[in-house]
Motif scaffolding. Structure first.
Motif, PDB file in Angstrom:
ATOM      1  N   ARG A  16       0.849  -1.191   0.000  1.00  0.00           N
ATOM      2  CA  ARG A  16       0.000   0.000   0.000  1.00  0.00           C
ATOM      3  C   ARG A  16       0.887   1.245   0.000  1.00  0.00           C
ATOM      4  O   ARG A  16       2.056   1.172   0.404  1.00  0.00           O
ATOM      5  N   SER A  17       0.311   2.376  -0.418  1.00  0.00           N
ATOM      6  CA  SER A  17       1.078   3.614  -0.448  1.00  0.00           C
ATOM      7  C   SER A  17       1.602   3.944   0.947  1.00  0.00           C
ATOM      8  O   SER A  17       0.979   3.599   1.953  1.00  0.00           O
ATOM      9  N   PHE A  18       2.729   4.592   1.008  1.00  0.00           N
ATOM     10  CA  PHE A  18       3.392   5.095   2.218  1.00  0.00           C
ATOM     11  C   PHE A  18       4.061   4.004   3.063  1.00  0.00           C
ATOM     12  O   PHE A  18       4.917   4.316   3.884  1.00  0.00           O
ATOM     13  N   LEU A  19       3.670   2.750   2.916  1.00  0.00           N
ATOM     14  CA  LEU A  19       4.254   1.723   3.783  1.00  0.00           C
ATOM     15  C   LEU A  19       5.692   1.447   3.366  1.00  0.00           C
ATOM     16  O   LEU A  19       6.037   1.538   2.192  1.00  0.00           O
ATOM     17  N   PRO A  20       6.542   1.106   4.325  1.00  0.00           N
ATOM     18  CA  PRO A  20       7.943   0.829   3.972  1.00  0.00           C
ATOM     19  C   PRO A  20       8.040  -0.310   2.961  1.00  0.00           C
ATOM     20  O   PRO A  20       7.269  -1.263   3.005  1.00  0.00           O
ATOM     21  N   PHE A  46       0.064   5.024  -4.558  1.00  0.00           N
ATOM     22  CA  PHE A  46      -0.229   6.455  -4.424  1.00  0.00           C
ATOM     23  C   PHE A  46      -0.771   7.034  -5.725  1.00  0.00           C
ATOM     24  O   PHE A  46      -1.619   7.917  -5.723  1.00  0.00           O
ATOM     25  N   ILE A 122       8.235  10.638   2.547  1.00  0.00           N
ATOM     26  CA  ILE A 122       8.425   9.354   3.204  1.00  0.00           C
ATOM     27  C   ILE A 122       9.819   9.244   3.793  1.00  0.00           C
ATOM     28  O   ILE A 122       9.992   8.787   4.910  1.00  0.00           O
TER      29      ILE A 122
END
Lengths: 156, 321
Positions: A16-20, A46, A122
């Motif tokens: 998913r977006s933003f996850l490491p 994203f 990020i």
């Protein structure tokens, strides 16, 4: 186009977006779709609200990470550039519109990746400007398969 | 409303009720994937189902990478955010967050003197594990009306003697902030988070500390210095306010317009929009000068006056809303 031979150094995905990003021992590329488990194969990226056939897989040059450290004293880890495949010895900027193999997989470069504030948010580092024109390659998957670190990258 | 892909998407795993009318929320990725990392003192924007957006400190250990914890005290006289958290949020619910931001980071050296008022204790709860791990010298002053209004007894139980001082105004042990400031050493840093009165007092008493005074300010205190203006949409006549510190793109999207964008930094020009009147502050890095008399870049462009008129909405765009 020939004259170069490269290798895969790292493989990363995130669901998913933003996850490491998570480093993988192998990834499965599905023709016409993306990487199993990665955000851009499931519509959870994203930029997934702006679908683009050429964003099925993204690549980044290991040499750019070294240049950031050498020229700008910026340490950016392979997990932080948020592209899927980190390669060495591959002139990614030359591969727009070209076909090349990553292990058994056949890719076609579609456009240069552009840096984005998303990655700066990020990583918390000011890396936008220094990544202009060298933030990797977007590609589509013509023939799928599994890729592991060490796989050869060769012009087709 | 923000799209899930443009925020950190989490699931509310549990809600615990603590003394003092506090709810402790535990948030995680739906598959327990690691969450974006944060540093001690950081906060997130929480998007509530009503559309309200509120800032809450992350009060868990920054080393715990699959969980965020936030604690919300119900404030009957507040603007409704805390009441909504208490009344409407249930385990299993999906919530959207911003990435963690930190306006209250720990400095790398010097003694850390922390003053927490009421629910203002929360940012310090993420600092304690860091300070303890690194062997830093610190003391935490916890101020509350009364012992039963202080909800974090368990979280503070492990602190060594001398690290924690409790002050209860009802019992007459109110903290003397002036005396505390007067007693600070030359390398000591003072961190304060609490209600508005406490923050004002700290700002006044700690003015001489300069960069050694750290105040955690939420809400109206976060003025950015950019001025507000209005955007008029020529095709519909709608007028959209752009708040101080907000981008034109954010304001347009907030009003329901679908503006494509990519870099959101003034390079790709994907969000390029025609303007008809007003004076933009362009701020992009890539637009040919000849185009600037007619186009601006809402992700970075501002307005030099009070109003700018845009050639929007696009005739082929779906209806706003």
């Amino acid at each position: 186009m020939g004259g170069w031979n490269g290798t895969v150094e790292h493989l990363h995905i995130a669901p998913r977006s933003f996850l490491p990003m998570r480093e993988m021992e192998r990834i499965a590329l599905v023709a016409g779709r993306g990487i199993t488990g990665d955000r851009y194969s499931t519509g959870d990226g994203f930029y997934s609200d702006r679908p683009e056939e050429g964003r099925q897989v993204t690549l980044f040059e290991a040499e750019t990470l070294e240049a950031l450290l050498r020229d700008h004293r910026i340490t950016l880890a392979p997990a932080e550039h948020r592209r899927n495949i980190t390669v060495r010895g591959v002139p990614l900027n030359h591969l727009v519109g070209r076909r090349f193999r990553v292990g058994p997989v056949l890719l076609e470069g579609t456009r240069l990746s552009t840096p984005c504030r998303h990655i700066e948010q990020i990583t918390g580092q000011e890396i936008f400007t220094v990544l202009l024109h060298r933030s990797g390659l977007h590609a589509r998957i013509l023939e799928g398969g599994e890729v592991t670190p060490g796989a050869a990258v060769t012009p087709e | 409303m923000a799209k899930a892909i443009h925020r950190v998407s989490v699931v509310l795993r549990s809600v615990e009720t603590l003394p003092g009318d506090i709810r402790l929320l535990e948030l995680a990725d739906r598959d327990d994937w690691p969450l974006p990392p944060f540093t001690a003192g950081a906060h997130v924007d929480l998007h509530l189902p009503s559309g309200r957006i509120r800032q809450y400190s992350l009060c868990g250990d920054p080393a715990e990478n699959t969980r965020y914890r936030i604690a919300v005290a119900r404030e009957a006289a507040g603007r409704g955010g805390s009441a909504e958290v208490h009344a409407a949020l249930r385990p299993g619910q999906e919530l959207l967050l911003s990435l963690p931001r930190n306006n209250f980071p720990l400095v790398p050296s010097g003694r850390v003197v922390m003053v927490a008022g009421g629910i203002g204790l929360t940012p310090f709860l993420s600092m304690l594990p860091d300070l303890t791990r690194t062997g830093r010298d610190f003391v935490l002053h916890v101020c509350a009306k009364a012992p039963e209004r202080h909800g974090f007894t368990a979280a503070l139980g492990g602190l060594a003697p001398g690290r924690l001082a409790l002050h209860f105004s009802r019992d007459g042990t109110r903290l003397d902030l002036a005396a505390l400031v007067a007693g600070l050493g030359p390398e000591d840093h003072l961190y304060v988070c609490g209600p508005a009165g406490m923050m004002a007092e700290a700002r006044r008493l700690g003015a001489g500390l300069g960069a050694r005074l750290h105040l955690e300010l939420f809400g109206a205190g976060e003025a950015t210095g950019h001025t507000a203006y209005e955007v008029e949409l020529a095709r519909s006549g709608a007028v959209i306010p752009v708040a101080a510190g907000e981008t034109m793109l954010e304001a347009l999207r907030g009003a329901g317009l679908d503006i494509p964008s990519s870099c959101e930094a003034g390079v790709c020009l994907e969000c390029r929009t025609r303007y008809l009147a007003g004076t933009p502050e362009h701020r992009d890095l890539a637009m040919p000068a000849a185009d600037r008399h007619a186009w601006l870049t809402p992700c970075v462009s501002g307005c030099a006056g009070g109003r700018i008129v845009l050639d929007l909405p696009n005739p082929d765009a779906p209806a706003a809303g």
